[in-house]
Motif scaffolding. Structure first.
Motif, short mmCIF file in Angstrom:
data_model
loop_
_atom_site.label_atom_id
_atom_site.label_comp_id
_atom_site.label_asym_id
_atom_site.label_seq_id
_atom_site.Cartn_x
_atom_site.Cartn_y
_atom_site.Cartn_z
N PHE A 1 -3.53 -8.60 4.31
CA PHE A 1 -3.88 -7.25 3.90
C PHE A 1 -4.66 -6.50 4.97
O PHE A 1 -5.80 -6.85 5.26
CB PHE A 1 -4.69 -7.30 2.60
CG PHE A 1 -3.91 -7.81 1.43
CD1 PHE A 1 -3.27 -6.93 0.56
CD2 PHE A 1 -3.79 -9.18 1.19
CE1 PHE A 1 -2.54 -7.39 -0.52
CE2 PHE A 1 -3.05 -9.65 0.11
CZ PHE A 1 -2.43 -8.76 -0.74
N THR A 2 -4.03 -5.49 5.52
CA THR A 2 -4.73 -4.62 6.46
C THR A 2 -5.26 -3.43 5.68
O THR A 2 -4.53 -2.81 4.92
CB THR A 2 -3.76 -4.12 7.54
OG1 THR A 2 -3.16 -5.23 8.17
CG2 THR A 2 -4.49 -3.26 8.56
N THR B 1 9.18 -15.30 -7.27
CA THR B 1 9.41 -14.65 -5.98
C THR B 1 8.19 -13.81 -5.60
O THR B 1 7.75 -13.82 -4.45
CB THR B 1 10.63 -13.71 -6.06
OG1 THR B 1 11.68 -14.38 -6.76
CG2 THR B 1 11.11 -13.30 -4.69
N LEU B 2 7.66 -13.11 -6.59
CA LEU B 2 6.50 -12.25 -6.34
C LEU B 2 5.31 -13.07 -5.84
O LEU B 2 4.67 -12.71 -4.85
CB LEU B 2 6.12 -11.50 -7.62
CG LEU B 2 4.90 -10.59 -7.51
CD1 LEU B 2 5.13 -9.50 -6.48
CD2 LEU B 2 4.55 -9.98 -8.87
N VAL B 3 5.05 -14.18 -6.53
CA VAL B 3 3.92 -15.04 -6.14
C VAL B 3 4.08 -15.50 -4.69
O VAL B 3 3.14 -15.42 -3.90
CB VAL B 3 3.83 -16.26 -7.08
CG1 VAL B 3 2.86 -17.29 -6.52
CG2 VAL B 3 3.41 -15.81 -8.48
N CYS C 1 0.81 -1.21 0.00
CA CYS C 1 0.00 0.00 0.00
C CYS C 1 0.84 1.26 0.00
O CYS C 1 0.40 2.31 0.42
CB CYS C 1 -0.96 0.01 1.18
SG CYS C 1 -0.12 0.01 2.76
N THR C 2 2.09 1.14 -0.46
CA THR C 2 2.94 2.32 -0.59
C THR C 2 3.46 2.36 -2.01
O THR C 2 3.62 1.32 -2.65
CB THR C 2 4.14 2.26 0.38
OG1 THR C 2 4.82 1.02 0.19
CG2 THR C 2 3.70 2.36 1.82
N GLY C 3 3.70 3.57 -2.51
CA GLY C 3 4.22 3.72 -3.86
C GLY C 3 5.54 3.00 -4.02
O GLY C 3 5.75 2.21 -4.94
N VAL C 4 6.44 3.26 -3.08
CA VAL C 4 7.76 2.63 -3.12
C VAL C 4 7.61 1.11 -3.07
O VAL C 4 8.29 0.38 -3.79
CB VAL C 4 8.62 3.12 -1.94
CG1 VAL C 4 9.87 2.29 -1.79
CG2 VAL C 4 8.98 4.60 -2.13
N GLY C 5 6.71 0.64 -2.23
CA GLY C 5 6.51 -0.80 -2.09
C GLY C 5 6.06 -1.45 -3.37
O GLY C 5 6.63 -2.45 -3.82
N LYS C 6 5.04 -0.87 -3.99
CA LYS C 6 4.53 -1.47 -5.22
C LYS C 6 5.56 -1.37 -6.35
O LYS C 6 5.70 -2.30 -7.15
CB LYS C 6 3.20 -0.81 -5.61
CG LYS C 6 2.11 -1.12 -4.57
CD LYS C 6 0.74 -0.64 -5.01
CE LYS C 6 0.67 0.88 -5.02
NZ LYS C 6 -0.66 1.36 -5.44
N ALA D 1 -7.00 -5.14 -1.01
CA ALA D 1 -7.47 -6.09 -0.01
C ALA D 1 -7.24 -7.53 -0.43
O ALA D 1 -7.57 -8.46 0.30
CB ALA D 1 -8.95 -5.85 0.27
N SER D 2 -6.67 -7.73 -1.62
CA SER D 2 -6.43 -9.10 -2.06
C SER D 2 -5.19 -9.17 -2.94
O SER D 2 -4.80 -8.18 -3.58
CB SER D 2 -7.63 -9.61 -2.86
OG SER D 2 -7.58 -9.09 -4.17
N ALA D 3 -4.59 -10.34 -2.97
CA ALA D 3 -3.40 -10.55 -3.78
C ALA D 3 -3.71 -10.36 -5.26
O ALA D 3 -2.87 -9.89 -6.03
CB ALA D 3 -2.84 -11.95 -3.53
N GLU D 4 -4.96 -10.69 -5.67
CA GLU D 4 -5.31 -10.62 -7.09
C GLU D 4 -5.26 -9.19 -7.62
O GLU D 4 -4.58 -8.90 -8.61
CB GLU D 4 -6.73 -11.19 -7.32
CG GLU D 4 -6.80 -12.71 -7.24
CD GLU D 4 -6.60 -13.22 -5.81
OE1 GLU D 4 -7.07 -12.55 -4.85
OE2 GLU D 4 -5.95 -14.27 -5.64
N THR D 5 -5.98 -8.28 -6.95
CA THR D 5 -5.99 -6.90 -7.45
C THR D 5 -4.58 -6.30 -7.37
O THR D 5 -4.17 -5.58 -8.27
CB THR D 5 -6.95 -6.02 -6.61
OG1 THR D 5 -6.48 -5.97 -5.26
CG2 THR D 5 -8.36 -6.59 -6.63
N LEU D 6 -3.86 -6.67 -6.33
CA LEU D 6 -2.49 -6.15 -6.19
C LEU D 6 -1.62 -6.67 -7.33
O LEU D 6 -0.91 -5.89 -7.98
CB LEU D 6 -1.91 -6.58 -4.84
CG LEU D 6 -0.47 -6.14 -4.55
CD1 LEU D 6 -0.35 -4.62 -4.62
CD2 LEU D 6 -0.02 -6.63 -3.18
N ALA D 7 -1.71 -7.95 -7.61
CA ALA D 7 -0.90 -8.55 -8.68
C ALA D 7 -1.19 -7.87 -10.01
O ALA D 7 -0.28 -7.58 -10.79
CB ALA D 7 -1.17 -10.05 -8.77
N ALA D 8 -2.48 -7.58 -10.24
CA ALA D 8 -2.85 -6.91 -11.50
C ALA D 8 -2.19 -5.55 -11.59
O ALA D 8 -1.61 -5.19 -12.63
CB ALA D 8 -4.38 -6.77 -11.57
#
Lengths: 258, 258
Positions: free
Chosen positions: A163-164, A153-155, A138-143, A172-179
């Motif tokens: 997800f807090t 590794t990412l998976v 949830c941070t720019g640097v992080g993503k 809130a989910s790995a799916e949307t984040l992965a996308a």
DNA sequence: AAATTAAGTTCCAAATAATGGAACGTGAGA
DNA sequence: TCTCACGTTCCATTATTTGGAACTTAATTT
């Protein structure tokens, strides 16, 4: 957050150190006993060792607090960190160009650890941000950092995340984040659309050292009312440019030795 | 500087951590082997454990550097340190009043560890000073802190000191230092007459927390050309006043609990 | 290219340190 | 005074660390 082994003498002690440093206030023996899964005798000796080494401190009320020796260690590691040294001038330049706060962070486990921060004129508390560990999702640097990882590794990393929801826009989910990370990998820059803190936005670009010791990013951060998404999109280019210069600097610095 | 035990699993690992964090540059396995008195197999496993825990990092060239996890620990211990939190507003006030840089430091072993620093307008690198360990025998804060020690403790501490001459005015023996400390104990304030760094002077006053967990001092520091001894003597009173307010603040904070 | 040396890693019986249950202080409150 | 909760110490048992040597890999020399 912490990738502690939890086995071996050191691992067990680190769990305790984590426990005490994460607490909001100094802990009494019994408080620690309740949280650590250790017999009383064992715990007592473990804490004594940590105190002897200056990693913890025991005050007059029998409360355990983080030891100041940690500060000494940290001051040293920070002052000599090669990635930070190389990045520093480029961060300042970016700060000058945008007038907003610039961060440098690297991925460690599932967290981003902020290595540097350059603000405008006002003498703001630096320590408050430097060294802090923030979630990567949830941070720019992080993503931005995640977009650098090899797929496998990412998976693995995503699978281990919990997800807090800090704000309404936090992934809130790995799916949307992965996308989104796939998108970031293509574009070469990332946004934080008030995902970690309401009212705070940023644009970030990935940065890494050639030996992949440091995988992270730089960002320009500020209040949403001042930083429209439009403006952040314009800043993507200078941020990427600064990132490129940092990587070139690391190449030069590490290159001659290998 | 470090009061490491050197025995027990943790003690031995801390020696290594000290070794690596004190080095000017990342060390290779062989470099560490030469300095640590450990067999190769043992050393290798010890370093592996430290790396696993994030206390050390191993880069692509096989060089060991301090781990960023130390930063995370330190950021937390700093942010929540009670002594620092109580002192902060009084340090700022003192900075405003004098216009010069104000420090807060506490005694740990034979060193002063700087807990906070308040400068004027310019955004100076804070980490460069905060967390740093400096000798107690040639800093204003250090000498002020020593003046608080009970005679026996002081004698022991002085006996263990080795005096490095940073400038021409650095104390070079326990005798002259002890004499000055007696004087400081009477007066209630201390000077640094360019003893640590040429051209830098300061006036300091002792501060301690009631439970004696923190024994240290605060100081106003600046360049000798601007800070005459005359001026420093005038500032002794406001510095002592700020110190008194900090101690009162700690009394209130700790008081209710005991 | 082969030989030599150095650098780093792994292995395992012996030495050492950590463990944890229980017994022992100690101080606050009833 | 008694009680109880909180800390601390003790020591036979158990687990970890130790360190010499063998092994692998990388770098340097012939």
């Amino acid at each position: 957050m912490s990738q502690t082994r939890e086995t071996g003498t050191l691992g067990k002690l680190m769990v305790l150190l984590d426990l005490v440093t994460h607490a909001d206030t100094p802990l009494r023996f019994t408080d620690i006993l309740a949280r650590a899964r250790q017999p009383r005798g064992t715990l007592h000796r473990q804490l004594s060792h940590l105190v002897e080494e200056g990693l913890l401190e025991l005050d007059g009320d029998g409360r355990y607090a983080p030891g100041l020796r940690l500060l000494d260690f940290a001051a040293r590691s920070w002052a000599r960190n090669e990635f930070r040294l190389v990045a520093e001038p480029h961060l300042s330049e970016l700060q000058q160009a945008t007038g907003e706060t610039v961060h440098l962070g690297v991925l460690r486990g599932q967290s981003i650890i902020y290595l540097d921060k350059v603000e405008g004129r006002q003498p703001v508390r630096m320590y408050s941000q430097i060294g802090n560990a923030s979630p990567c999702y949830c941070t720019g640097v992080g993503k931005a950092a995640l977009s650098l990882l090899p797929p496998e590794t990412l998976v693995d990393l995503l699978a281990g995340l919990s997800f807090t929801s800090f704000t309404a826009s936090t992934h809130a989910s790995a799916e949307t984040l992965a996308a989104e990370i796939r998108e970031i990998a293509e574009q070469g820059y990332a946004f934080d659309r008030e995902e970690h803190e309401a009212g705070i936005r940023c644009v970030a670009a990935p940065v890494w050292s050639e030996d992949r010791t440091f995988i992270g990013g730089i960002s320009v951060t500020g209040p949403a009312y001042r930083l429209s998404m439009e403006l952040l999109r314009q800043w993507a280019v200078p941020v990427q440019l600064a990132a490129a210069r940092i990587m070139e600097g690391m190449r030069v610095r590490l290159g001659p030795r290998r």
